[in-house]
Design a protein around this motif. Structure first.
Motif, mmCIF file in Angstrom:
data_model
loop_
_atom_site.group_PDB
_atom_site.id
_atom_site.type_symbol
_atom_site.label_atom_id
_atom_site.label_comp_id
_atom_site.label_asym_id
_atom_site.label_seq_id
_atom_site.Cartn_x
_atom_site.Cartn_y
_atom_site.Cartn_z
ATOM 1 N N GLY A 380 0.813 -1.207 0.000
ATOM 2 C CA GLY A 380 0.000 0.000 0.000
ATOM 3 C C GLY A 380 0.850 1.262 0.000
ATOM 4 O O GLY A 380 2.081 1.218 0.059
ATOM 5 N N VAL A 381 0.143 2.380 -0.026
ATOM 6 C CA VAL A 381 0.813 3.674 -0.107
ATOM 7 C C VAL A 381 0.253 4.600 0.971
ATOM 8 O O VAL A 381 -0.961 4.654 1.199
ATOM 9 C CB VAL A 381 0.604 4.320 -1.504
ATOM 10 C CG1 VAL A 381 1.255 5.707 -1.565
ATOM 11 C CG2 VAL A 381 1.162 3.423 -2.599
ATOM 12 N N VAL A 382 1.161 5.328 1.619
ATOM 13 C CA VAL A 382 0.791 6.386 2.578
ATOM 14 C C VAL A 382 1.270 7.703 1.989
ATOM 15 O O VAL A 382 2.452 7.845 1.647
ATOM 16 C CB VAL A 382 1.418 6.147 3.959
ATOM 17 C CG1 VAL A 382 1.140 7.335 4.878
ATOM 18 C CG2 VAL A 382 0.892 4.864 4.568
ATOM 19 N N LYS A 383 0.345 8.656 1.847
ATOM 20 C CA LYS A 383 0.671 9.944 1.254
ATOM 21 C C LYS A 383 0.675 11.032 2.326
ATOM 22 O O LYS A 383 -0.207 11.077 3.191
ATOM 23 C CB LYS A 383 -0.339 10.309 0.166
ATOM 24 C CG LYS A 383 -0.285 9.391 -1.048
ATOM 25 C CD LYS A 383 -1.264 9.854 -2.118
ATOM 26 C CE LYS A 383 -1.195 8.941 -3.355
ATOM 27 N NZ LYS A 383 -2.127 9.390 -4.416
ATOM 28 N N LEU A 384 1.663 11.920 2.248
ATOM 29 C CA LEU A 384 1.794 13.054 3.155
ATOM 30 C C LEU A 384 1.872 14.329 2.306
ATOM 31 O O LEU A 384 2.713 14.430 1.402
ATOM 32 C CB LEU A 384 3.043 12.921 4.023
ATOM 33 C CG LEU A 384 3.340 14.090 4.983
ATOM 34 C CD1 LEU A 384 2.228 14.257 6.002
ATOM 35 C CD2 LEU A 384 4.683 13.854 5.687
ATOM 36 N N SER A 385 0.989 15.280 2.599
ATOM 37 C CA SER A 385 0.965 16.520 1.824
ATOM 38 C C SER A 385 0.648 17.687 2.734
ATOM 39 O O SER A 385 0.172 17.512 3.877
ATOM 40 C CB SER A 385 -0.058 16.430 0.679
ATOM 41 O OG SER A 385 -1.363 16.199 1.197
#
Length: 477
Positions: A380-385
């Motif tokens: 999976g992917v964890v996005k931080l913005s």
């Protein structure tokens, strides 16, 4: 006795009423006395003038002097009066003795007016010892020209008697009125303060064991009713705080007991036999080390929340760049993500200066990333913005996990709350499993900076958390 509010209210009420009644009584007495004395003056003065006019008229009709004087006195002088008619040389023409056979004597020149009417107070004589009020009037006959002096006298006995009765009435009625007012005030104060007594008795019965009880509210619209309602709101907040504390203690005890139990089990199993291989000892120490790390994290998180609740966690404010903080935090969380096979994506950031507690904000972002990594399956992917909206900086953390069930979304910020309690507690040997305090700490950090942390979106495709931080707000210490 005088320590009670009821007694003090009654005394104040009776004292103020006593001042009012005394002032009223004194005012009424002196006004009535002045009225009675004025009435006496008018009476003797009017009689003196009327008697003189009647005497002159009778003489003009041809009646002899003595007969006209006696007839005028009989016509106008009452039984409580003494009267006499003199000529200007002091010769008595006729008189009418008053009570106790009092006869008017010729007056000194000081008491005889040149013309018209005068009213005087005649000092008390030795015989009667009574002061008298006299009206002296001049009466003149044109033909033959002759002047007379008409004197009407009345003692002060009647006025004195009336004033005596008035004093007696006032002396009797004022104490009786004060006594009745005191009883009425005591009754009213007791009735008015009865809710306070009931609230006091009920408050004595309330303790930490029965905080669900409430004070009685007789009338919610008056001051005492609003006081009771406010106190009940305080009790409700205390009840919630105690319930939260009890739940916190129970959850904390459970969380601390699990790793301790795992460590004791590992040591007991290892020590059951006298000889173990080096690999077995290492495996046991590895389990103990993992649980010790878990215990350390739980204790540190609990200590952070305890200091935050007590207000002893002062924020260390300084100027820094928020984009650099997020970059460093993403790099630190990358170690955990690589271990689980999860990738972290960080959007391109620009220089964003910020004023706040850099250490706490780093912990907030790290807790959000740690929570996202735990609930994201491998691959999976964890996005931080970071985005800016209406003067706020929004730190956005999203993942591609399974999402949070709708029934659990309102509770995820509670302390020690975890969606999958059975899995997390059954997997106690996994040091990466948290105690359910990460989101609670992150929420407190955001609110300490006058911001907020909320779950923006969560379904089967993943979850998105947004921490909003005011760009120019003064943070709380």
């Amino acid at each position: 006795m005088f320590d009670s509010v009821r007694s003090r209210l009654t005394l104040w009420y009776v004292g103020v009423l006593a001042l009012v009644l005394v002032a009223f009584s004194v005012t009424v007495y002196f006004l009535l006395a002045a009225f009675l004395y004025d009435r006496l003056d008018d009476h003797v003065g009017t009689l003196a003038e009327e008697t003189g006019v009647s005497f002159i008229r009778k003489m003009k009709d041809g009646e002899p002097e003595t007969k006209a004087a006696a007839s005028a006195l009989d016509e106008h002088v009452g039984p409580r009066l003494a009267a006499a008619i003199f000529d200007r040389e002091g010769k008595l023409i006729a008189d009418s003795p008053g009570p106790a056979n009092y006869h008017i004597q010729w007056l000194t020149p000081d008491f005889i007016p040149e013309s018209g009417l005068d009213v005087y107070t005649l000092p008390a004589d030795k015989a009667s010892g009574v002061e008298r009020r006299i009206g002296v009037s001049n009466a003149s006959l044109d033909s033959p020209p002759k002047s007379y002096v008409v004197v009407i006298s009345q003692s002060f006995d009647l006025v004195t008697s009336e004033l005596k009765w008035i004093r007696l009435i006032l002396f009797l009625t004022v104490p009786v009125a004060l006594a009745l007012a005191g009883l009425g005030g005591w009754f009213l104060a007791r009735r008015s303060l009865k809710p306070v007594v009931e609230m006091t008795e009920q408050a004595h019965r309330i303790s930490a064991e029965n905080l669900e009880q409430r004070l009685p509210v007789v009338n919610s619209r008056d001051e005492l009713g609003r006081l009771a309602a406010t106190f009940n709101e305080l009790l409700a907040r205390l009840d919630d705080s105690f319930a939260l504390q009890r739940r916190f203690m129970a959850d904390a005890s459970h969380e601390l007991r699990t790793p301790i139990s795992v460590m004791r089990t590992a040591t007991d199993v290892t020590l059951e036999q006298e000889r173990r291989s080096e690999s077995e000892y290492r495996d046991a120490l590895k389990v103990i080390d993992e649980q010790a790390h878990r215990l350390t994290r739980i204790v540190e998180d609990m200590f952070t929340l305890a200091r935050a609740d007590s207000g002893r966690r002062a924020l260390q404010q300084n100027d820094f760049y928020l984009d650099e903080l997020m970059l460093e935090t993403a790099r630190a969380a990358g170690v955990l993500a690589d271990r689980k096979g999860v990738s972290i994506e960080l959007d391109e950031l620009t220089d964003i200066p910020f004023h706040g507690d850099e250490g706490l904000l780093r912990q907030m972002v790290l807790n959000l990333l740690d929570n996202a990594i735990k609930h994201t399956p491998p691959g999976g992917v964890v996005k931080l913005s970071l985005a800016q909206h209406n003067g706020d900086y929004n730190v956005i953390v999203s993942d591609t996990g399974v999402g949070i069930p709708p029934e659990a979304q309102s509770n995820i910020f509670e302390r020690f709350y975890r969606v999958d309690k059975a899995r997390s507690r059954a997997s106690a040997s996994d040091a990466g499993v948290g105690a359910g305090l990460g989101l609670a700490i992150a929420k407190w950090i955001a609110e300490a900076h006058k911001g907020q942390l909320k779950l923006q979106h969560s379904d089967q495709t993943g979850s998105t958390f947004v921490a909003s931080l005011p760009s120019k707000a003064e943070v709380r210490g």
